[in-house]
Design an enzyme around this catalytic site. Structure first.
Site, short mmCIF file in Angstrom:
data_model
loop_
_atom_site.label_atom_id
_atom_site.label_comp_id
_atom_site.label_asym_id
_atom_site.label_seq_id
_atom_site.Cartn_x
_atom_site.Cartn_y
_atom_site.Cartn_z
N GLU A 48 0.91 -1.25 -0.18
CA GLU A 48 0.07 0.12 0.12
C GLU A 48 0.78 1.19 -0.02
O GLU A 48 0.40 2.20 -0.82
CB GLU A 48 -0.92 -0.09 1.25
CG GLU A 48 -1.96 -0.93 1.08
CD GLU A 48 -2.95 -0.87 -0.05
OE1 GLU A 48 -3.20 0.38 -0.82
OE2 GLU A 48 -3.59 -1.54 -0.74
N TYR A 131 -6.61 5.99 4.60
CA TYR A 131 -6.78 5.01 3.36
C TYR A 131 -5.84 3.83 3.67
O TYR A 131 -6.27 2.71 3.84
CB TYR A 131 -6.35 5.70 2.11
CG TYR A 131 -6.24 4.44 1.21
CD1 TYR A 131 -7.19 3.87 0.64
CD2 TYR A 131 -4.83 4.03 0.67
CE1 TYR A 131 -7.15 2.78 -0.22
CE2 TYR A 131 -4.47 3.08 -0.11
CZ TYR A 131 -5.97 2.27 -0.60
OH TYR A 131 -5.65 1.30 -1.43
N ASP A 149 -9.44 5.77 -1.41
CA ASP A 149 -8.78 6.35 -2.11
C ASP A 149 -9.13 7.20 -3.44
O ASP A 149 -10.59 7.04 -3.65
CB ASP A 149 -7.46 5.76 -2.49
CG ASP A 149 -7.84 4.53 -3.47
OD1 ASP A 149 -8.97 4.32 -3.95
OD2 ASP A 149 -7.09 3.74 -4.09
#
Length: 244
Positions: A48, A131, A149
């Protein structure tokens, strides 16, 4: 039944349809990505952070090399910074790598090297915003946390015909609340990944592929003929150049 009640019922049906058919589509169409082969929260966290402002195809070889060199939180925490930055070279935004190593040290010192399964603890890690925290908690631990996002906001803006500016804080908060409502019980991990996947592969920024979209039937923007004009987003200031 009042008009308001009718509208509320229609909205609820649209939500249920979205969640059901999106999950079914994902099971058959999801990409085989290296971080999806594990439920290791450390791997998911690494992916991520790398995927921020970087395309998936670019990230894959970097991810594989990074976890080969730093297979655990402890190995990343204990590595010389220059070695971490060398492995990051080419991804840019070196503050991401520095924050990641700082957070790895936090996890090692405060949580015994185990990425915590706790919202406040994950939010407290250096470089982890709403996020990324939502992605870690939902994908790795199946916690019903939204992971919103730009891809997700685009999908939700179009499906629910939301014309609020997604660059504004209150809109993001409303989107997170909506995304959380859509998560089917016990399916947070798959659902959030499905939502990201739809935005990446089908509900793309400039030329959305509406015909193969699994939820096109109830997409309010498509029905109104304005899918390409959403989401509404004011232009952000360009980021300042960053030196290594």
């Amino acid at each position: 039944m009042t008009i308001h009640e009718q509208q509320s019922e229609i909205q609820q049906e649209a939500k249920l349809f979205f969640s059901r058919f999106l999950l079914e589509w994902y099971q058959g169409q999801k990409r085989d990505l290296p971080w999806r082969r594990h439920r290791n929260p450390y791997y998911i966290w690494i992916s991520e952070i790398m995927l921020q402002q970087t395309r998936v195809d670019t990230v894959i070889p970097y991810f594989n090399r990074f976890i080969e060199r730093f297979p655990t939180v402890e190995s990343l925490a204990d590595a010389p910074e220059e070695e971490v930055l060398k492995c990051w070279e080419g991804l840019g935004y070196y503050s991401r790598a520095r924050n990641l190593q700082h957070a790895a040290k936090q996890v090692k010192e405060q949580y015994g090297g185990q990425v915590p399964n706790d919202r406040d603890a994950v939010f407290g890690l250096k470089g982890v915003g709403p996020y990324t925290a939502g992605a870690i908690l939902s994908i790795a631990f199946n916690r019903p946390e939204p992971a919103v996002d730009g891809n997700v906001m685009r999908v939700l803006s179009r499906y629910f015909l939301i014309e609020d500016d997604i660059a504004k804080g209150p809109t993001r908060v409303a989107m997170e609340r909506l995304a959380a409502e859509l998560i089917p019980e016990g399916e947070a991990s798959h659902f959030n990944q499905a939502l990201m996947e739809l935005g990446a592969l089908v509900c793309t920024p400039k030329s959305p592929r509406c015909l193969p979209c699994p939820v096109m039937e109830h997409c309010a923007a498509r029905l109104a003929g304005c899918e390409t004009s959403l989401p509404v987003k004011t232009k952000a200031k360009p980021p300042r150049p960053e030196e290594r």
